[in-house]
Design an enzyme around this catalytic site. Structure first.
Site, PDB file in Angstrom:
ATOM      1  CG  ASP A  28    -128.581-141.389  -3.197  1.00 54.49           C
ATOM      2  OD1 ASP A  28    -127.536-141.963  -2.846  1.00 54.49           O
ATOM      3  OD2 ASP A  28    -129.496-141.250  -2.428  1.00 54.49           O
ATOM      4  N   GLY A  71    -120.746-147.141   6.902  1.00 57.16           N
ATOM      5  CA  GLY A  71    -122.092-146.656   6.566  1.00 57.16           C
ATOM      6  C   GLY A  71    -122.446-147.321   4.979  1.00 57.16           C
ATOM      7  CD  GLN A  72    -120.597-151.428   0.859  1.00 58.81           C
ATOM      8  OE1 GLN A  72    -119.664-151.509   1.320  1.00 58.81           O
ATOM      9  NE2 GLN A  72    -120.926-151.755  -0.450  1.00 58.81           N
ATOM     10  CG  HIS A 116    -122.580-147.171  -4.146  1.00 60.88           C
ATOM     11  ND1 HIS A 116    -122.730-148.493  -3.572  1.00 60.88           N
ATOM     12  CD2 HIS A 116    -122.954-146.181  -3.358  1.00 60.88           C
ATOM     13  CE1 HIS A 116    -123.203-148.347  -2.387  1.00 60.88           C
ATOM     14  NE2 HIS A 116    -123.291-147.035  -1.994  1.00 60.88           N
ATOM     15  CG  ASN A 145    -120.321-144.515   2.721  1.00 57.76           C
ATOM     16  OD1 ASN A 145    -119.137-143.908   3.146  1.00 57.76           O
ATOM     17  ND2 ASN A 145    -121.353-144.046   2.268  1.00 57.76           N
ATOM     18  CG  HIS A 170    -122.439-141.795  -2.009  1.00 60.32           C
ATOM     19  ND1 HIS A 170    -123.696-141.807  -1.622  1.00 60.32           N
ATOM     20  CD2 HIS A 170    -121.821-143.021  -1.490  1.00 60.32           C
ATOM     21  CE1 HIS A 170    -123.999-142.846  -1.168  1.00 60.32           C
ATOM     22  NE2 HIS A 170    -122.875-143.499  -0.921  1.00 60.32           N
TER      23      HIS A 170
HETATM   24  P1  5GP Z   1    -124.379-146.522   0.960  1.00 59.72           P
HETATM   25  O1  5GP Z   1    -124.986-146.147   2.036  1.00 59.72           O
HETATM   26  O2  5GP Z   1    -124.433-148.054   0.465  1.00 59.72           O
HETATM   27  O3  5GP Z   1    -122.974-145.898   0.824  1.00 59.72           O
HETATM   28  O4  5GP Z   1    -125.247-145.999  -0.233  1.00 59.72           O
HETATM   29  C1  5GP Z   1    -126.228-146.359  -0.860  1.00 59.72           C
HETATM   30  C2  5GP Z   1    -127.068-145.137  -1.387  1.00 59.72           C
HETATM   31  O5  5GP Z   1    -128.087-145.547  -2.193  1.00 59.72           O
HETATM   32  C3  5GP Z   1    -127.753-144.031  -0.374  1.00 59.72           C
HETATM   33  O6  5GP Z   1    -127.495-142.816  -0.608  1.00 59.72           O
HETATM   34  C4  5GP Z   1    -129.272-144.413  -0.697  1.00 59.72           C
HETATM   35  O7  5GP Z   1    -130.092-143.251  -0.577  1.00 59.72           O
HETATM   36  C5  5GP Z   1    -129.276-144.898  -2.090  1.00 59.72           C
HETATM   37  N1  5GP Z   1    -130.416-145.566  -2.654  1.00 59.72           N
HETATM   38  C6  5GP Z   1    -130.525-146.893  -2.016  1.00 59.72           C
HETATM   39  N2  5GP Z   1    -131.832-147.296  -2.708  1.00 59.72           N
HETATM   40  C7  5GP Z   1    -131.916-146.634  -3.828  1.00 59.72           C
HETATM   41  C8  5GP Z   1    -132.834-146.839  -4.860  1.00 59.72           C
HETATM   42  O8  5GP Z   1    -133.738-147.765  -5.073  1.00 59.72           O
HETATM   43  N3  5GP Z   1    -132.696-145.918  -5.785  1.00 59.72           N
HETATM   44  C9  5GP Z   1    -131.733-144.944  -5.715  1.00 59.72           C
HETATM   45  N4  5GP Z   1    -131.757-144.045  -6.819  1.00 59.72           N
HETATM   46  N5  5GP Z   1    -130.870-144.876  -4.702  1.00 59.72           N
HETATM   47  C10 5GP Z   1    -130.906-145.790  -3.813  1.00 59.72           C
END
Ligand code: 5GP
Ligand code: ZN
Length: 121
Positions: free
Chosen positions: A38, A100-101, A107, A94, A109
């Site tokens: 991440d 919080g998605q 994906h 999420n 985490h």
């Molecule tokens: P969500 O908020 O959708 O559950 O998680 C998305 C995750 O993707 C976040 O933890 C964010 O830091 C990560 N993320 C967003 N854009 C990028 C990116 O361009 N590269 C990487 N490696 N992680 C990303």
């Protein structure tokens, strides 16, 4: 005519990473899934476990995705062992803005390397 800007895959940051158009630090690649660090880690180990196929969220999964979902979870457990966090890790999906998605490509985490609080916020 197909409007490219309407295509969820072409504007999806994780599809960009999977297609190597965007950079990421990969720790695993197989025919069905990838895992990469991440970019904004919330724990000493914070890896995203991601199916190659664009699926917007867990809510969008169907019976035909059962094998893929099992693969992602087993992969996460194997990665936790490889990364040395299997004594205590958390696997989080999420689902939806209310949870919080922010990236609309399924994906998980994989978080570890510090004590985890419960319940999560
Ligand atoms: P969500 O908020 O959708 O559950 O998680 C998305 C995750 O993707 C976040 O933890 C964010 O830091 C990560 N993320 C967003 N854009 C990028 C990116 O361009 N590269 C990487 N490696 N992680 C990303
Ligand atoms: Zn995608």
């Amino acid at each position: 005519m197909v409007e490219l800007k309407e295509d969820p895959v072409s504007k999806c940051v994780f599809c960009g990473i999977i297609g190597k158009k965007l950079k990421a630090t990969f720790i695993h690649e197989d025919p069905r899934a990838v895992a990469f660090k991440d970019v904004n880690p919330k724990a000493p180990t914070h890896v995203l476990v991601v199916p190659r196929r664009h699926l917007a969220s867990l809510s969008q999964a169907t019976e035909s995705d059962e094998g893929l979902l099992g693969h992602l979870q087993l992969l996460a457990a194997n990665l936790a062992r490889q990364l040395g966090i299997d004594s205590g890790f958390r696997l989080v999906a999420n689902n939806g803005r209310g949870a919080g998605q922010t990236v609309d490509h399924l994906h998980y985490h994989l978080l570890g390397g510090r004590p985890m609080q419960w319940p999560p916020g």
